[in-house]
Design an enzyme around this catalytic site. Structure first.
Site, short mmCIF file in Angstrom:
data_model
loop_
_atom_site.label_atom_id
_atom_site.label_comp_id
_atom_site.label_asym_id
_atom_site.label_seq_id
_atom_site.Cartn_x
_atom_site.Cartn_y
_atom_site.Cartn_z
N LYS A 50 -17.42 -7.38 15.76
CA LYS A 50 -17.25 -8.37 14.68
C LYS A 50 -16.45 -9.53 15.24
O LYS A 50 -15.40 -9.32 15.86
CB LYS A 50 -16.50 -7.73 13.52
CG LYS A 50 -15.79 -8.75 12.60
CD LYS A 50 -15.33 -8.09 11.34
CE LYS A 50 -14.30 -8.94 10.60
NZ LYS A 50 -14.02 -8.41 9.27
N LYS A 102 -14.26 -12.78 14.24
CA LYS A 102 -13.60 -13.54 13.19
C LYS A 102 -13.92 -15.02 13.40
O LYS A 102 -13.59 -15.60 14.44
CB LYS A 102 -12.08 -13.32 13.27
CG LYS A 102 -11.23 -14.16 12.37
CD LYS A 102 -11.54 -14.01 10.91
CE LYS A 102 -11.49 -12.58 10.44
NZ LYS A 102 -11.74 -12.38 9.02
N ASP A 150 -17.56 -13.35 10.57
CA ASP A 150 -16.79 -13.43 9.32
C ASP A 150 -15.91 -14.67 9.30
O ASP A 150 -14.80 -14.67 9.83
CB ASP A 150 -15.91 -12.17 9.20
CG ASP A 150 -14.97 -12.24 8.01
OD1 ASP A 150 -15.17 -13.10 7.12
OD2 ASP A 150 -14.03 -11.42 7.95
N ASN A 180 -14.47 -15.91 6.71
CA ASN A 180 -13.55 -15.86 5.56
C ASN A 180 -13.78 -16.98 4.55
O ASN A 180 -12.84 -17.67 4.12
CB ASN A 180 -12.08 -15.87 6.03
CG ASN A 180 -11.62 -14.51 6.49
OD1 ASN A 180 -11.32 -14.32 7.68
ND2 ASN A 180 -11.59 -13.52 5.60
N GLU A 214 -20.39 -11.80 6.99
CA GLU A 214 -19.29 -11.42 6.10
C GLU A 214 -18.64 -12.65 5.48
O GLU A 214 -18.21 -13.56 6.21
CB GLU A 214 -18.28 -10.63 6.95
CG GLU A 214 -17.15 -10.01 6.17
CD GLU A 214 -16.31 -9.11 7.08
OE1 GLU A 214 -16.87 -8.40 7.96
OE2 GLU A 214 -15.08 -9.11 6.92
N ASN A 266 -15.00 -8.81 1.87
CA ASN A 266 -13.71 -8.24 1.52
C ASN A 266 -12.89 -9.31 0.80
O ASN A 266 -11.67 -9.25 0.71
CB ASN A 266 -12.93 -7.74 2.74
CG ASN A 266 -12.58 -8.84 3.71
OD1 ASN A 266 -13.33 -9.11 4.64
ND2 ASN A 266 -11.45 -9.51 3.51
N ASP A 322 -11.08 -1.11 1.45
CA ASP A 322 -9.78 -1.15 2.13
C ASP A 322 -8.82 -0.43 1.20
O ASP A 322 -8.59 -0.90 0.08
CB ASP A 322 -9.36 -2.61 2.35
CG ASP A 322 -8.02 -2.74 3.06
OD1 ASP A 322 -7.14 -1.88 2.83
OD2 ASP A 322 -7.84 -3.70 3.83
N HIS A 358 -12.77 -2.62 5.72
CA HIS A 358 -12.00 -3.79 6.16
C HIS A 358 -10.65 -3.36 6.73
O HIS A 358 -10.16 -2.27 6.43
CB HIS A 358 -11.79 -4.69 4.94
CG HIS A 358 -10.76 -5.75 5.12
ND1 HIS A 358 -9.47 -5.62 4.65
CD2 HIS A 358 -10.83 -6.96 5.71
CE1 HIS A 358 -8.79 -6.73 4.94
NE2 HIS A 358 -9.61 -7.55 5.58
N ASN A 388 -6.67 -5.09 7.99
CA ASN A 388 -5.76 -6.18 8.28
C ASN A 388 -4.80 -5.66 9.34
O ASN A 388 -4.88 -4.49 9.68
CB ASN A 388 -5.00 -6.55 6.99
CG ASN A 388 -4.93 -8.04 6.83
OD1 ASN A 388 -4.54 -8.73 7.75
ND2 ASN A 388 -5.30 -8.53 5.67
O1 LIG Z 1 -12.15 -9.23 7.45
C1 LIG Z 1 -11.26 -9.98 7.08
O2 LIG Z 1 -11.50 -10.85 6.27
C2 LIG Z 1 -9.91 -9.85 7.62
O3 LIG Z 1 -9.70 -9.03 8.46
C3 LIG Z 1 -8.85 -10.72 7.13
C4 LIG Z 1 -7.70 -10.82 8.09
O4 LIG Z 1 -6.61 -11.42 7.49
C5 LIG Z 1 -8.06 -11.51 9.38
O5 LIG Z 1 -8.79 -12.66 9.12
C6 LIG Z 1 -6.87 -11.87 10.18
O6 LIG Z 1 -6.04 -10.98 10.37
O7 LIG Z 1 -6.75 -13.02 10.63
MG LIG Z 2 -13.61 -10.25 6.14
#
Ligand SMILES: O=C([O-])C(=O)C[C@H](O)[C@@H](O)C(=O)[O-]
Ligand SMILES: [Mg+2]
Length: 445
Positions: free
Chosen positions: A212, A214, A242, A244, A267, A290, A314, A341, A343
């Site tokens: 995955k 980010k 993802d 966000n 995502e 999420n 989560d 999910h 964090n």
């Molecule tokens: O799947 C997601 O959205 C995350 O894991 C959110 C997190 O806050 C992630 O973006 C991060 O830790 O930067």
């Molecule tokens: Mg996410």
């Protein structure tokens, strides 16, 4: 600082009724090292707060839980810790009632977007559920130790012996702005080659089979190129992206068109159920979230509008392991996929995730975990990923042991902090590198 120290609290034992009665609750806020990982809000702080919860029963059994450690969570955890002694660790339903009674007035919580968790709009319910989750896990850990049963057995029994995890790739800086934090040897990953090198290291070291990335960090064209580079480097492997919620509906649809052939799911391309529903209507690529489905109340509209095809559960968000099972049952009923999910978290939460993941028949995808990025922990033996998976532990409780020296040292870091790290703020951390940085408006692209 003085007042904050009162979070390190011990509540005196009360009224012995039986061995399952909670005699004492200890809350220990800590700061853990976190690398300079980038997301659409900014960059991770050098240290991030977590809260370790210990529930001690009348017979001296101690159970551990872990959750978010920002001030707004600590403010709710403190009254719950005070109220819990005298209740039984078996009374998990009662935990919710108790929390409603003591965890403050929902009106006191702003409905701003939760920056740290990137989990959509922040509400009092969400904060309270995240706090309850840590207490629930601690109660289950204590109960499991007392009964000689693993947590997964208390949840109805495991349906698998190992839980698959996916590599969680981040664009990242080589080091934190202004040289803060703990150095590491990962180097920067700011382009497709950097992302592939990071993925290669994850695959070699931990055996992860899916990846995955980010996103929401660079313009979509660059992130499309990174995913294509991953697809070339790891043909046939499941890939996820993802951002966000950083993209408009149009941008989301364009990315879905361009990456349709290689993505397992996309995502949270756009933010909010309405936009996700519009994206979903225009693409066959499954959408995961999420952000727009993080509470039971949000399910109905999202499922009715077919806004998401996969929910990332989560247990911190949903109020614990049993609520995660309920979410799984709802997803199963409506034919919606389930993934998990993560964090920034430590080994207690990873153990809890793995126990509940082991009990869910319809866990359709490998779970996310930030754990490989965390070099510090509060348990004596770190979890080890083999073949991209964790073996489900059959020891009593969670099967982890608290490392009290490590806990003390990480709590000391929290005590020594002047307050800047105690509330995660990725935008503020980014301003250390770029003083003009502001949380980007959504949609960003
Ligand atoms: O799947 C997601 O959205 C995350 O894991 C959110 C997190 O806050 C992630 O973006 C991060 O830790 O930067
Ligand atoms: Mg996410």
């Amino acid at each position: 600082m003085g007042e904050r120290n009162s979070y390190m609290q011990t509540v005196d034992p009360v009224g012995p009724s039986d061995a399952f009665t909670v005699a004492e609750v200890r809350l220990t806020p800590i700061l853990i090292a976190d690398p300079p990982l980038l997301n659409t809000q900014g960059v991770h702080q050098p240290y991030t707060p977590r809260l370790i919860i210990e529930v001690v029963t009348a017979d001296g059994t101690s159970g551990v839980g872990e959750t978010y450690g920002d001030t707004r969570y600590l403010d709710l955890a403190a009254p719950l810790a005070e109220a819990l002694p005298g209740h039984r660790v078996t009374d998990l339903n009662g935990l919710f009632t108790l929390a409603e009674q003591v965890c403050g007035d929902p009106a006191d919580v702003s409905d701003s977007v939760d920056v740290g968790g990137l989990r959509g709009v922040q509400t009092a319910d969400k904060l309270r559920l995240s706090v309850i989750s840590g207490f629930e896990v601690a109660c289950l850990d204590a109960l499991g130790k007392q009964l000689g049963l693993p947590v997964h057995a208390l949840l109805g029994g495991k349906v698998r012996d190992a839980v698959d995890y996916s590599a969680y790739l981040f664009y990242r800086l080589a080091e934190h702005p202004q040289g803060q934090g703990e150095p590491d040897d990962w180097g920067a990953a700011l382009d497709p080659a950097g992302v592939v090198a990071q993925a290669r290291r994850f695959a070699d070291r931990y055996g992860f089979g899916s990846f995955k990335l980010k996103g929401g960090v660079f313009p979509p064209e660059q992130e499309i190129a990174a995913v294509r580079a991953l697809a070339d480097a790891f043909p046939g492997r499941p890939l996820r992206l993802d951002p966000n919620g950083a993209w408009s509906v149009e941008t989301s649809l364009r990315v879905a068109r361009e990456l349709g052939g290689v993505l397992e799911y996309l995502e949270d391309p756009a933010s909010g159920t309405g936009r996700m529903a519009q994206v979903s209507e225009g693409t066959a690529v499954p959408l995961a979230t999420n952000m727009c489905v993080t509470t039971f109340q949000e399910i109905k509209e999202a499922f009715a509008r077919d806004a998401v095809q996969v929910v990332l559960s989560d247990h911190h968000y949903w109020g614990g392991l049993r609520n995660t099972q309920q979410l799984a049952a709802i997803c199963r009923t409506f034919g919606v996929g389930l993934s998990m999910h993560s964090n920034t978290h430590l080994g207690i939460s990873l153990a809890a995730m793995t126990h509940v993941a082991a009990t869910v028949p319809n866990l359709d995808f490998a779970c996310d975990s930030h754990y490989p990025w965390q070099t510090e922990d509060v348990i004596t033996e770190r979890h080890v990923f083999t073949g991209g998976a964790l073996t489900v532990c059959d020891l009593p409780g969670l099967g982890v042991e608290l490392d009290r020296d490590a806990l003390k040292a990480l709590h000391q870091r929290w005590l020594d902090d002047d307050g800047t790290m105690r509330d995660r703020d990725d935008a503020a951390a980014m301003r250390k590198a770029d003083p003009d940085w502001r949380t980007p408006a959504v949609p960003r692209w």
